[in-house]
Scaffold this motif. Structure first.
Motif: not given
Length: 833
Positions: A6-8, A138-151
């Motif tokens: 869903s985050l590709f 957090r289980g390895g899932k990317v999180i955060g940032g403007r696009h939700g995949v890292g700051d």
């Protein structure tokens, strides 16, 4: 870290926003296989549309990957993203690529898009930027940032096709627990045993609680009214577990990491302080208080409550020894979970060309060119026997009504073909000639376009014969691995069976040996109907299936399987002539190390040249047509070599597998490429399985094929597992048995209802549920290859000179003089079942 499907598109937006507009900040590393090649084409098309400068670098193996790190990654301040296509999923890439930078600057972000399994858990759950400890939390899932995949830019991120999110919960919890687990020395086992021999002071209450008293600061108190106590049976068992656990290694190694032991990381390097329990193990009850503070009347109490009570005992916590024992047991449990995941062997997930088409669809940029590349990539895996692992369809993958993952992916591609290429209902003649978008009513293969500008993709009936549009029907059937192995085409009797099949269909040999386009039109129209009628008499079930075909105007028409065969032939053989060792040398002479190194460099250069030839031909129909003889010659060599091995009885039966060694013959230089050797191994394994199936043998052994590389003085060894054909046949057999059992249960249920025995019915239903769960687990693990683990174990236990450099874990190179010792260790010391 991992990026869910869903985050590709969000990940691509993240790359787009951080890529440098005027310098090459994106490096694409591509493996030398057809699926990775198609994925590289798709990704390059997307980057070009956004004017993102990038560089594509083909990589032959792990040694070549280290050279790329030295030349293109180290010291490259402009580089921001590395995208690995078809590589890196099995190993910890941080050991091969220098992704971090000093001075607090952002590192290089590495994307892993790989269909090989199992995942290396360090990449998935520990690939944070500069060792970010919160990634595992957090289980390895990317999180955060403007696009939700890292700051910011950095870290290793794996593109998930659904395996990580839906099937790896246990591995995630185990890895997280091992990362957060405190450090415990294994040497403390002997200290604990010494303490047990000397005895320990404990009260009877402490024995019941299983620990000793500790104050709030963790200091041990001595008990004055204590005596020597005996060990309980539980403690004896724990001590025995400690002795076994002390011999085990605390390190969890990467399953397919071929680097040195020094680069192997340790899971327990992140040590956390232990905290005392917030709840005391034992204390006196709290004093009774009046709920109304303004009321002076005391609460009535029993006479026993007026007696003087003993002061409350200090809180109890477990002893340091019992804590260490519990921690070691927990650690062994989590290590066993991860070891069980790695020990399954290797298998394949969704093709990466399909994943990148999902990315293009999310971006709204799907078209026929990108869809065609994805279809070719999916079909290319089938030519090598790299079928998608069996199992239920993914919830996030889309599609409707699919029974397994492979049907789900092919169903989505068919829907996309129908959506992007709607049929022209005004052309009624197209429906009868086979040019419609569908296969109902189609009687002939599509060999011509509808117009000079027609570049559409159509769903067309396909036969399990290779290159039938460009070869004769007889040669196409003869060189097909499916039909050739079913009819035992390597023998004279098998060829007569093929002639009888054609005679029953009413096809003369003179017509069948002409080019398919020159055959009689009535024969071509009746071919599908005749095959469906007479092929099952020879065990050829499913010889007609749905496929994909594309036309480029009047210039030509190719199916996706044809393109996969041609591109694979260019990658493995090349447009030049394959040559072996010079004629003036003795084949028994040992090749020096310097000569072997030079020959290896020449071989890698040839493979890189073949990669770029295939890259150009992939979107050029004229180059594809000119390369058709390369694919034909490759499969002629496979048929000749496989027939020679079977007729001369050179396939040996060993304890755990079958062995075939190719060390002479005119086609020997062809099989120096691992992928070409894998096709030969697939052909031989299917032929042997057909022989065993006809002999009613239920146990099928895997196959090892070794081919001599005369120029370098090494053997290329490939291990093949029981393929998808065997798994599907076993699945069909189990379905038949299950239906027979179900009919028998229905009869018994009817009798029980008459007699009123409902309890037995419930018990049998529970048993059937358990059986279905077991069958589902067997289906999920079907076709997995354990030779990658076996090769590494033999390399560690023998003195044979072995190199594991291919991205395929089941491919290994062995020095010519050490092949016998390697095979002996593989046969005697391992069990692959």
């Amino acid at each position: 870290m991992f990026i869910p499907r869903s985050l590709f598109s969000s990940a691509y937006a993240h790359l787009k926003s951080h890529a440098h507009p005027s310098t090459t900040s994106v490096l694409i590393l591509c493996a030398l296989d057809a699926d990775s090649l198609c994925a590289a084409r798709i990704l390059a098309s997307l980057l070009k549309r956004d004017y993102i400068l990038h560089q594509i670098k083909p990589v032959a193996g792990y040694q070549d990957l280290e050279k790329v790190n030295e030349t293109l990654v180290k010291g490259n301040e402009e580089l921001k993203f590395i995208i690995c296509l078809g590589m890196g999923g099995l190993v910890d890439l941080s050991a091969f690529l220098e992704l971090s930078r000093g001075g607090g600057a952002d590192g290089v972000e590495c994307w892993i898009i790989d269909g090989r399994r199992p995942w290396n858990l360090y990449n998935v759950y520990g690939g944070g930027k500069d060792g970010d400890d919160m990634v595992a939390a957090r289980g390895g899932k990317v999180i955060g940032g403007r696009h939700g995949v890292g700051d910011s830019v950095g870290g290793i991120k794996c593109f998930d096709d659904g395996d990580i999110a839906e099937e790896m919960e246990q591995e995630k919890d185990a890895f997280k627990a091992l990362i957060e687990m405190p450090e415990v020395d294994d040497d403390s086992d002997s200290d604990d045993d010494d303490d047990d021999d000397e005895g320990e002071a404990a009260s009877e209450d402490e024995e019941g609680e299983g620990g000793v008293r500790l104050d709030l600061n963790g200091d041990r108190r001595s008990s004055q009214n204590s005596g020597r106590k005996r060990k309980s049976s539980d403690e004896l068992m724990d001590d025995s577990d400690e002795e076994d656990g002390g011999r085990r290694s605390r390190r969890i190694r990467r399953d397919s990491d071929v680097s040195s032991d020094a680069s192997t990381p340790v899971l327990h390097r992140h040590t956390l302080l232990s905290h005392s329990s917030s709840r005391p193990l034992g204390s006196s009850p709290p004093p009774l208080r009046n709920p109304n503070p303004n009321d002076d009347d005391p609460i009535p109490t029993s006479p026993s409550q007026h007696l003087p009570s003993e002061p409350p005992l200090p809180p109890y916590v477990a002893s340091a020894k019992s804590l260490r024992r519990k921690l070691r047991r927990l650690r062994r449990k989590h290590e066993s979970t991860i070891a069980s995941y790695y020990s399954q062997g290797t298998w394949y997930g969704e093709p990466i060309s399909s994943l990148l088409y999902s990315l293009a669809a999310d971006l709204g940029r799907e078209d026929n060119d990108i869809l065609w590349l994805s279809i070719v990539g999916v079909c290319a895996g089938e030519t090598y026997g790299r079928t998608i692992s069996l199992g239920p369809p993914r919830r996030t993958g889309g599609g409707w009504g699919a029974d397994n993952r492979e049907d789900q992916i092919r169903g989505i591609l068919k829907d996309e073909v129908r959506r992007l290429n709607p049929p022209d209902l005004n052309q009624t003649g197209a429906m009868s000639s086979g040019n419609a978008n569908g296969v109902s009513g189609v009687t002939a293969l599509q060999t011509t376009a509808r117009s000079p500008s027609d570049t559409s993709i159509r769903i067309s009936p396909e036969y399990r014969f290779m290159l039938i549009r460009h070869w004769s029907l007889y040669d196409s059937m003869l060189h097909s691995s499916y039909l050739g192995t079913k009819l035992h085409i390597w023998s004279e009797h098998g060829r007569k069976r093929l002639h009888k099949l054609l005679a029953k269909m009413g096809f003369s040999l003179s017509q069948c040996k002409q080019n398919y386009t020159h055959m009689d039109m009535d024969l071509k129209r009746s071919l599908k109907e005749k095959l469906e009628r007479y092929a099952p008499l020879y065990g050829l079930d499913g010889v007609v299936k749905e496929g994909f075909v594309r036309c480029w105007g009047w210039r030509g028409c190719l199916s996706a399987a044809d393109v996969a065969y041609v591109v694979g032939g260019i990658l493995e053989v090349g447009k030049g002539q394959k040559t072996g060792r010079s004629k003036g040398t003795d084949p028994n002479d040992e090749v020096s190390e310097e000569v072997g190194r030079l020959e290896e460099e020449k071989e890698v250069e040839e493979w890189i040249t073949n990669f770029w030839d295939a890259y150009d031909a992939l979107t050029n129909v004229e180059q594809l047509k000119s390369a058709l003889p390369i694919a034909m010659n490759l499969h002629r060599a496979i048929l000749r070599t496989g027939t020679a091995l079977i007729e001369k009885r050179q396939i040996r039966l060993l304890r755990a597998f079958r062995l075939a060694v190719v060390k002479e013959g005119p086609d020997l230089p062809v099989f120096t490429h691992p992928n070409a050797l894998s096709k030969l191994a697939l052909w031989i394994s299917e032929a042997i399985m057909e022989q065993e199936r006809e002999a009613s043998k239920k146990k099928h052994l895997p196959l090892v094929v070794a081919s001599l590389n005369e120029r370098r003085g090494v053997y290329v060894v490939v291990g093949t597992a029981l393929g998808a054909e065997v798994a599907n046949s076993l699945k069909i057999q189990k379905k038949k048995e299950k239906s027979a059992k179900q009919a028998e249960k229905e009869e018994k249920r009817r009798k029980r209802e008459e007699e009123g025995l409902d309890d037995e019915e419930e018990e049998e239903e529970e048993d059937s549920d358990d059986d279905s769960d077991d069958e589902g687990e067997e289906e999920k693990r079907g076709g997995r290859n354990r030779f990658g683990i076996a090769f590494q174990e033999v390399a560690n236990s023998t003195q044979a000179r072995i190199r594991i450099d291919s991205f395929e874990a089941t491919v290994v190179e062995v020095k010519k003089e050490d092949l016998a010792g390697f095979l002996e260790g593989l046969s005697l010391g391992l069990s692959l079942q």
